[in-house]
Design a protein around this motif. Structure first.
Motif, PDB file in Angstrom:
ATOM      1  N   THR A 142       0.819  -1.210   0.000  1.00  0.00           N
ATOM      2  CA  THR A 142       0.000   0.000   0.000  1.00  0.00           C
ATOM      3  C   THR A 142       0.853   1.262   0.000  1.00  0.00           C
ATOM      4  N   ALA A 143       1.958   1.256   0.747  1.00  0.00           N
ATOM      5  CA  ALA A 143       2.833   2.433   0.803  1.00  0.00           C
ATOM      6  C   ALA A 143       3.390   2.762  -0.578  1.00  0.00           C
ATOM      7  N   GLU A 144       3.796   1.733  -1.339  1.00  0.00           N
ATOM      8  CA  GLU A 144       4.320   1.954  -2.692  1.00  0.00           C
ATOM      9  C   GLU A 144       3.231   2.466  -3.619  1.00  0.00           C
ATOM     10  N   GLN A 145       2.028   1.903  -3.462  1.00  0.00           N
ATOM     11  CA  GLN A 145       0.910   2.355  -4.284  1.00  0.00           C
ATOM     12  C   GLN A 145       0.599   3.831  -4.025  1.00  0.00           C
ATOM     13  N   MET A 146       0.561   4.221  -2.775  1.00  0.00           N
ATOM     14  CA  MET A 146       0.243   5.604  -2.422  1.00  0.00           C
ATOM     15  C   MET A 146       1.319   6.557  -2.922  1.00  0.00           C
ATOM     16  N   LYS A 147       2.556   6.106  -2.899  1.00  0.00           N
ATOM     17  CA  LYS A 147       3.660   6.936  -3.381  1.00  0.00           C
ATOM     18  C   LYS A 147       3.546   7.174  -4.882  1.00  0.00           C
ATOM     19  N   LYS A 148       3.180   6.122  -5.615  1.00  0.00           N
ATOM     20  CA  LYS A 148       3.065   6.256  -7.067  1.00  0.00           C
ATOM     21  C   LYS A 148       1.872   7.123  -7.471  1.00  0.00           C
ATOM     22  N   LEU A 149       0.736   6.939  -6.826  1.00  0.00           N
ATOM     23  CA  LEU A 149      -0.426   7.738  -7.215  1.00  0.00           C
ATOM     24  C   LEU A 149      -0.306   9.187  -6.758  1.00  0.00           C
ATOM     25  N   SER A 150       0.556   9.467  -5.757  1.00  0.00           N
ATOM     26  CA  SER A 150       0.728  10.841  -5.276  1.00  0.00           C
ATOM     27  C   SER A 150       1.328  11.757  -6.345  1.00  0.00           C
ATOM     28  N   ARG A 151       1.925  11.163  -7.389  1.00  0.00           N
ATOM     29  CA  ARG A 151       2.462  11.970  -8.485  1.00  0.00           C
ATOM     30  C   ARG A 151       1.350  12.706  -9.221  1.00  0.00           C
ATOM     31  N   PHE A 152       0.116  12.238  -9.068  1.00  0.00           N
ATOM     32  CA  PHE A 152      -0.997  12.807  -9.820  1.00  0.00           C
ATOM     33  C   PHE A 152      -1.981  13.577  -8.933  1.00  0.00           C
ATOM     34  N   THR A 153      -1.663  13.737  -7.661  1.00  0.00           N
ATOM     35  CA  THR A 153      -2.534  14.472  -6.748  1.00  0.00           C
ATOM     36  C   THR A 153      -1.824  15.735  -6.255  1.00  0.00           C
ATOM     37  N   ARG A 154      -2.602  16.700  -5.811  1.00  0.00           N
ATOM     38  CA  ARG A 154      -2.022  17.967  -5.334  1.00  0.00           C
ATOM     39  C   ARG A 154      -1.571  17.873  -3.890  1.00  0.00           C
ATOM     40  N   ARG A 155      -2.056  16.866  -3.185  1.00  0.00           N
ATOM     41  CA  ARG A 155      -1.627  16.642  -1.794  1.00  0.00           C
ATOM     42  C   ARG A 155      -1.589  15.154  -1.530  1.00  0.00           C
ATOM     43  N   ALA A 156      -0.916  14.760  -0.488  1.00  0.00           N
ATOM     44  CA  ALA A 156      -0.861  13.341  -0.142  1.00  0.00           C
ATOM     45  C   ALA A 156      -2.213  12.885   0.406  1.00  0.00           C
ATOM     46  N   HIS A 157      -2.599  11.673   0.010  1.00  0.00           N
ATOM     47  CA  HIS A 157      -3.852  11.096   0.471  1.00  0.00           C
ATOM     48  C   HIS A 157      -3.569   9.864   1.325  1.00  0.00           C
ATOM     49  N   THR A 158      -4.494   9.576   2.197  1.00  0.00           N
ATOM     50  CA  THR A 158      -4.383   8.361   2.991  1.00  0.00           C
ATOM     51  C   THR A 158      -5.070   7.225   2.242  1.00  0.00           C
ATOM     52  N   PRO A 159      -4.740   5.983   2.562  1.00  0.00           N
ATOM     53  CA  PRO A 159      -5.397   4.848   1.892  1.00  0.00           C
ATOM     54  C   PRO A 159      -6.911   4.860   2.023  1.00  0.00           C
ATOM     55  N   ASP A 160      -7.434   5.405   3.098  1.00  0.00           N
ATOM     56  CA  ASP A 160      -8.879   5.447   3.295  1.00  0.00           C
ATOM     57  C   ASP A 160      -9.573   6.440   2.367  1.00  0.00           C
ATOM     58  N   GLU A 161      -8.817   7.388   1.839  1.00  0.00           N
ATOM     59  CA  GLU A 161      -9.409   8.422   0.991  1.00  0.00           C
ATOM     60  C   GLU A 161      -9.537   8.006  -0.480  1.00  0.00           C
ATOM     61  N   VAL A 162      -8.853   6.935  -0.836  1.00  0.00           N
ATOM     62  CA  VAL A 162      -8.861   6.525  -2.247  1.00  0.00           C
ATOM     63  C   VAL A 162      -9.347   5.085  -2.386  1.00  0.00           C
ATOM     64  N   TYR A 163      -9.835   4.794  -3.574  1.00  0.00           N
ATOM     65  CA  TYR A 163     -10.260   3.430  -3.925  1.00  0.00           C
ATOM     66  C   TYR A 163      -9.327   2.941  -5.026  1.00  0.00           C
TER      67      TYR A 163
END
Length: 286
Positions: free
Chosen positions: A3-24
């Motif tokens: 999950t940590a790697e997934q969140m790091k990769k998708l953060s390239r496309f968001t304006r702020r960091a998101h928690t796993p609970d905020e995304v599907y």
């Protein structure tokens, strides 16, 4: 990938960091190297090109290019091989998998439930393919169409088009009817230039040309068969006729010329024999 790697990769496309609970997070099979319902397939090199091009591409519905339809985005891709499975062309089955995310909102809660429930499942891609190669002769139908028709049998080969030279990936969509049933996806290749009306006109012209060339090819094949019957090939005739079935129109015309040249001395020899026979037989008198 955790999950940590997934969140790091998708953060390239968001304006702020998101928690796993905020995304599907979910995965989609975008396309594969099997022949689809349109009589086309992606080459392995095309899948490699799509692998990098689809990172960051948005997901919409039914290929309708509206910002209101943007629902997800691909943050990573990978090529997956199934070593236990072969395609109809003998290749190891390979598919392009996209790792997608959506930001959880009240508005998309029902869509998430439909994805989890297997209702929203099939997806289709939109891309640009510069190559549309004939599986029989290798001609690129984007530039110089041949006479072979998709789905038609030519000797031991059934014609299909191989897509390659991918230059752009536009979007992927949730759709109802997949063209690649084994992969559970569909694909949509758009033209680089021109309006839809121009593209449709070009397609009709190409189809008419294919039909004319196909008729010409059948006539040339008949000529070749007739010439083989008088060429004295004997036991080799069936082998040569089978080889002719695999030939392109250009190859058939060249083969016919060879047979025609060989048929001239054969006819001259037969005429000489006939003349000799006439000299030995007493003429009829009335």
């Amino acid at each position: 990938m955790n999950t940590a790697e997934q969140m790091k990769k998708l953060s390239r496309f968001t304006r702020r960091a998101h928690t796993p609970d905020e995304v599907y997070l979910f995965d989609v099979i975008l396309c594969d190297n099997e022949i689809d319902r349109d009589g086309e397939r992606f080459s392995l090199s095309a899948l490699e090109e799509l692998k990098s091009l689809f990172v960051g591409v948005t997901g919409i519905f039914d290929h309708v290019p509206k910002s209101s339809g943007q629902t997800a985005r691909i943050y990573d891709t990978e090529l997956c091989e199934d070593a236990t499975r072969k395609t109809s062309t003998g290749e190891v089955y390979t598919c392009l998998k996209g790792h997608a995310y959506m930001v959880r909102t009240e508005k998309n809660a029902d869509l998430i439930r439909e994805i989890d429930g297997g209702i929203k499942k099939e997806v289709s891609i939109s891309c640009t393919a510069e190559e549309q190669l004939c599986s029989v002769c290798g001609a690129n139908h984007r530039k110089a169409p041949c006479a072979h028709l998709k789905g038609k049998q030519y000797g031991s080969k059934r014609c299909h088009y191989i897509l390659g030279g991918i230059t752009d990936a536009y979007e992927w969509s949730f759709v109802a009817v997949p063209a690649q049933p084994r992969a559970g996806v569909t694909k949509h290749c758009s033209a680089q230039n021109g309006t839809s009306a121009e593209v449709e006109s070009l397609r009709r012209a190409v189809k008419e040309r294919e039909q004319i060339l196909d008729a010409v090819r059948e006539d040339v094949k008949k000529d070749v068969s007739r010439l083989l019957s008088v060429s004295g090939t004997g036991a080799y005739r069936s082998i040569l006729e089978k080889a002719a079935d695999e030939m392109s129109l250009t190859e058939l015309i060249a083969f016919r010329k060879i047979l025609q040249r060989n048929a001239v001395p054969s006819c001259a020899s037969q005429l000489g024999t006939l003349q000799e026979s006439e000299q030995t037989v007493a003429p009829f008198r009335f």
